[in-house]
Design an enzyme around this catalytic site. Structure first.
Site, PDB file in Angstrom:
ATOM      1  N   LYS A 251      -3.510 -10.956  -8.390  1.00 60.89           N
ATOM      2  CA  LYS A 251      -4.854 -11.456  -8.273  1.00 60.89           C
ATOM      3  C   LYS A 251      -5.787 -10.359  -8.539  1.00 60.89           C
ATOM      4  O   LYS A 251      -5.704  -9.345  -8.756  1.00 60.89           O
ATOM      5  CB  LYS A 251      -4.759 -11.422  -6.487  1.00 60.89           C
ATOM      6  CG  LYS A 251      -4.825 -10.218  -5.860  1.00 60.89           C
ATOM      7  CD  LYS A 251      -5.120 -10.086  -4.440  1.00 60.89           C
ATOM      8  CE  LYS A 251      -5.064  -8.580  -3.751  1.00 60.89           C
ATOM      9  NZ  LYS A 251      -5.712  -8.446  -2.348  1.00 60.89           N
TER      10      LYS A 251
ATOM     11  N   LYS B  41     -10.024  -5.037  -6.517  1.00 62.99           N
ATOM     12  CA  LYS B  41     -11.170  -3.856  -7.031  1.00 62.99           C
ATOM     13  C   LYS B  41     -10.472  -2.692  -7.703  1.00 62.99           C
ATOM     14  O   LYS B  41     -10.924  -2.189  -8.811  1.00 62.99           O
ATOM     15  CB  LYS B  41     -11.391  -3.336  -5.704  1.00 62.99           C
ATOM     16  CG  LYS B  41     -12.390  -4.393  -4.973  1.00 62.99           C
ATOM     17  CD  LYS B  41     -12.938  -3.806  -3.642  1.00 62.99           C
ATOM     18  CE  LYS B  41     -12.657  -4.912  -2.537  1.00 62.99           C
ATOM     19  NZ  LYS B  41     -13.675  -5.040  -1.606  1.00 62.99           N
TER      20      LYS B  41
ATOM     21  N   LYS C 179       0.953  -1.120  -0.218  1.00 62.37           N
ATOM     22  CA  LYS C 179      -0.066  -0.082  -0.269  1.00 62.37           C
ATOM     23  C   LYS C 179       0.691   1.283   0.122  1.00 62.37           C
ATOM     24  O   LYS C 179       0.747   2.206  -0.701  1.00 62.37           O
ATOM     25  CB  LYS C 179      -0.967  -0.053   1.114  1.00 62.37           C
ATOM     26  CG  LYS C 179      -2.050  -0.655   1.102  1.00 62.37           C
ATOM     27  CD  LYS C 179      -3.302   0.053   0.481  1.00 62.37           C
ATOM     28  CE  LYS C 179      -4.349  -0.595  -0.392  1.00 62.37           C
ATOM     29  NZ  LYS C 179      -5.263  -1.474   0.143  1.00 62.37           N
TER      30      LYS C 179
HETATM   31  P1  TYM Z   1     -11.096  -7.407   0.916  1.00 64.64           P
HETATM   32  O1  TYM Z   1     -11.988  -6.344   1.144  1.00 64.64           O
HETATM   33  O2  TYM Z   1      -9.726  -7.040   0.168  1.00 64.64           O
HETATM   34  O3  TYM Z   1     -11.377  -8.748   0.375  1.00 64.64           O
HETATM   35  C1  TYM Z   1     -12.513  -9.261   1.019  1.00 64.64           C
HETATM   36  C2  TYM Z   1     -12.371 -10.975   0.937  1.00 64.64           C
HETATM   37  O4  TYM Z   1     -12.293 -11.168  -0.296  1.00 64.64           O
HETATM   38  C3  TYM Z   1     -11.181 -11.917  -0.506  1.00 64.64           C
HETATM   39  N1  TYM Z   1     -10.269 -11.804  -1.802  1.00 64.64           N
HETATM   40  C4  TYM Z   1      -9.948 -12.902  -2.620  1.00 64.64           C
HETATM   41  N2  TYM Z   1      -9.773 -13.939  -2.576  1.00 64.64           N
HETATM   42  C5  TYM Z   1      -9.267 -14.793  -3.396  1.00 64.64           C
HETATM   43  N3  TYM Z   1      -8.713 -14.196  -4.499  1.00 64.64           N
HETATM   44  C6  TYM Z   1      -8.701 -12.915  -4.667  1.00 64.64           C
HETATM   45  N4  TYM Z   1      -8.372 -12.241  -5.914  1.00 64.64           N
HETATM   46  C7  TYM Z   1      -9.384 -12.176  -3.902  1.00 64.64           C
HETATM   47  N5  TYM Z   1      -9.572 -10.660  -3.802  1.00 64.64           N
HETATM   48  C8  TYM Z   1     -10.077 -10.616  -2.422  1.00 64.64           C
HETATM   49  C9  TYM Z   1     -10.135 -11.469   0.679  1.00 64.64           C
HETATM   50  O5  TYM Z   1      -9.072 -12.457   1.148  1.00 64.64           O
HETATM   51  C10 TYM Z   1     -11.165 -11.307   1.755  1.00 64.64           C
HETATM   52  O6  TYM Z   1     -11.581 -12.451   2.415  1.00 64.64           O
HETATM   53  N6  TYM Z   1      -8.726  -6.995   5.273  1.00 64.64           N
HETATM   54  C11 TYM Z   1      -9.800  -7.442   4.616  1.00 64.64           C
HETATM   55  C12 TYM Z   1     -11.047  -7.326   5.205  1.00 64.64           C
HETATM   56  C13 TYM Z   1     -11.186  -7.194   6.706  1.00 64.64           C
HETATM   57  C14 TYM Z   1     -11.325  -8.587   7.308  1.00 64.64           C
HETATM   58  C15 TYM Z   1     -11.355  -8.330   8.659  1.00 64.64           C
HETATM   59  C16 TYM Z   1     -11.435 -10.091   6.730  1.00 64.64           C
HETATM   60  C17 TYM Z   1     -11.102  -6.537   7.568  1.00 64.64           C
HETATM   61  N7  TYM Z   1     -11.445  -6.954   8.936  1.00 64.64           N
HETATM   62  C18 TYM Z   1     -11.600  -9.377   9.554  1.00 64.64           C
HETATM   63  C19 TYM Z   1     -11.674 -10.939   7.775  1.00 64.64           C
HETATM   64  C20 TYM Z   1     -11.727 -10.563   9.010  1.00 64.64           C
HETATM   65  C21 TYM Z   1      -9.636  -7.016   3.127  1.00 64.64           C
HETATM   66  O7  TYM Z   1      -9.246  -6.034   2.984  1.00 64.64           O
HETATM   67  O8  TYM Z   1     -10.450  -7.844   2.374  1.00 64.64           O
END
Ligand code: TYM
Length: 329
Positions: free
Chosen positions: A194, A197, A111
């Site tokens: 990967k 968004k 980031k």
């Molecule tokens: P975020 O918002 O980037 O993504 C949400 C969830 O989607 C999964 N994900 C993916 N899995 C497989 N392949 C991909 N290309 C891919 N892109 C996204 C992420 O692994 C995630 O499970 N930090 C987290 C949000 C969060 C969170 C938490 C998750 C905040 N607090 C507590 C679990 C528990 C995040 O930025 O995910």
């Protein structure tokens, strides 16, 4: 019953990576576990969304959660910022989180590279907020994609450290979770990395078929196998990996076979992949539209989630304050 916590940042519509890395597991888990699924809007502030957009983004992801099949009768579905207890627990955990370890996390370094003009303290302590999200409900399982593995490792570290410092066996140590398999990574359409968004390499659940077709037809490939049984290049393997989750196994087998025999036509592969993605997303897309226009329903779901999440979080905060030594006069 075991407790499950997971969240998604409302920084854009849900894409296939979010669905297959996380939401698909949410759907199964809500049947048998005590589940908390939230929308991580505090986390989304690290990238400074405009105030005019924030609520709309949260609303969209809430509609998408529900359209994908999350059931507010089975799981607690809530908005992270409706639970200020999470912010308090983050503050408390911050006192035992160290600059060195926070600076070393891959997601922070990434980031900081991507937004050099906005390396804020929220980015640095992102894993602490995430740990608070999880341990505030004493979760034992966290369904996430592969990209969150390191953040989960930090959560385990902070929970263990709290227990050790205060000589208690208080916080449950959570495990990353994917049904019967290792954590998955859905690749993007741009040849490497990967699906995400911001990168513009993703397909969204709410996306219109024409746009899906265009994106898939433009996906990066290579110049084709040069001789039989040649190794598959990364961009082509990425398309196979997406096919693995949206297409029938025999379809994927056929294209892999064609690749091995050098008879593959990437145009055909992409056409089929686009149609299979569209078949998969179409019913969800329709539901998103219906749910997103139902203000009263969304309000009801958010209120119910907030109340249930608050019950669990306020108990933890009360106990943590006592362990730390805060006492009322
Ligand atoms: P975020 O918002 O980037 O993504 C949400 C969830 O989607 C999964 N994900 C993916 N899995 C497989 N392949 C991909 N290309 C891919 N892109 C996204 C992420 O692994 C995630 O499970 N930090 C987290 C949000 C969060 C969170 C938490 C998750 C905040 N607090 C507590 C679990 C528990 C995040 O930025 O995910």
């Amino acid at each position: 019953m075991e407790t499950v916590v997971s969240g998604i940042r409302p920084t854009g519509n849900l894409h296939l990576g979010n669905y297959f890395g996380a939401v698909k597991n949410f759907l199964k888990m809500q049947e048998n576990y005590n589940c908390f699924f939230f929308i991580a809007d505090y986390h989304s502030l690290t990238t400074h969304p405009h105030p005019a957009d924030l609520h709309g983004n949260v609303r969209q992801v809430l509609s998408e959660y529900l359209a994908a099949g999350l059931d507010p009768e089975k799981a607690t579905i809530y908005i992270q910022s409706d639970l200020p207890e999470v912010a308090e627990l983050t503050l408390l955990l911050n006192m035992n989180a160290y600059l060195g370890e926070l600076e070393r996390t891959t997601s922070f370094k990434e980031k900081a590279r991507k937004q050099p003009d906005n390396v804020n303290a929220g980015l640095l302590t992102y894993p602490v907020l995430m740990a608070a999200d999880i341990i505030i409900h004493q979760a034992s399982k966290v369904p996430v994609g592969k990209d969150q593995e390191q953040n989960l490792e930090m959560t385990r570290k902070f929970a263990n450290r709290f227990n050790r410092i205060y000589e208690v066996d208080y916080f449950t140590i959570p495990q990353p979770f994917n049904f019967g398999e290792s954590l998955i990574k859905i690749p993007g359409l741009d040849g490497s990395g990967k699906m995400g968004k911001s990168e513009g390499n993703g397909i969204f659940l709410a996306e219109e078929p024409e746009s899906i077709r265009k994106k898939v037809m433009r996906a990066v490939t290579d110049s084709g196998p040069s001789k039989p049984n040649s190794p598959v290049s990364e961009p082509v393997q990425n398309l196979f990996t997406i096919m693995e989750v949206v297409s029938k196994p025999e379809v994927l087998e056929q294209f892999k076979d064609d690749y091995a025999k050098c008879t593959i036509r990437y145009g055909d592969l992409k056409k089929k992949l686009a149609e299979d993605i569209i078949n998969f997303t179409a019913p969800i897309r329709e539901k998103i539209k219906t749910i997103a226009s139902d203000d009263a329903y969304l309000r009801k779901v958010a209120r119910k989630g907030r109340e249930k999440a608050h019950e669990s979080a306020s108990k933890t905060i009360r106990e943590v304050r006592e362990i730390i030594g805060f006492k009322p006069f």
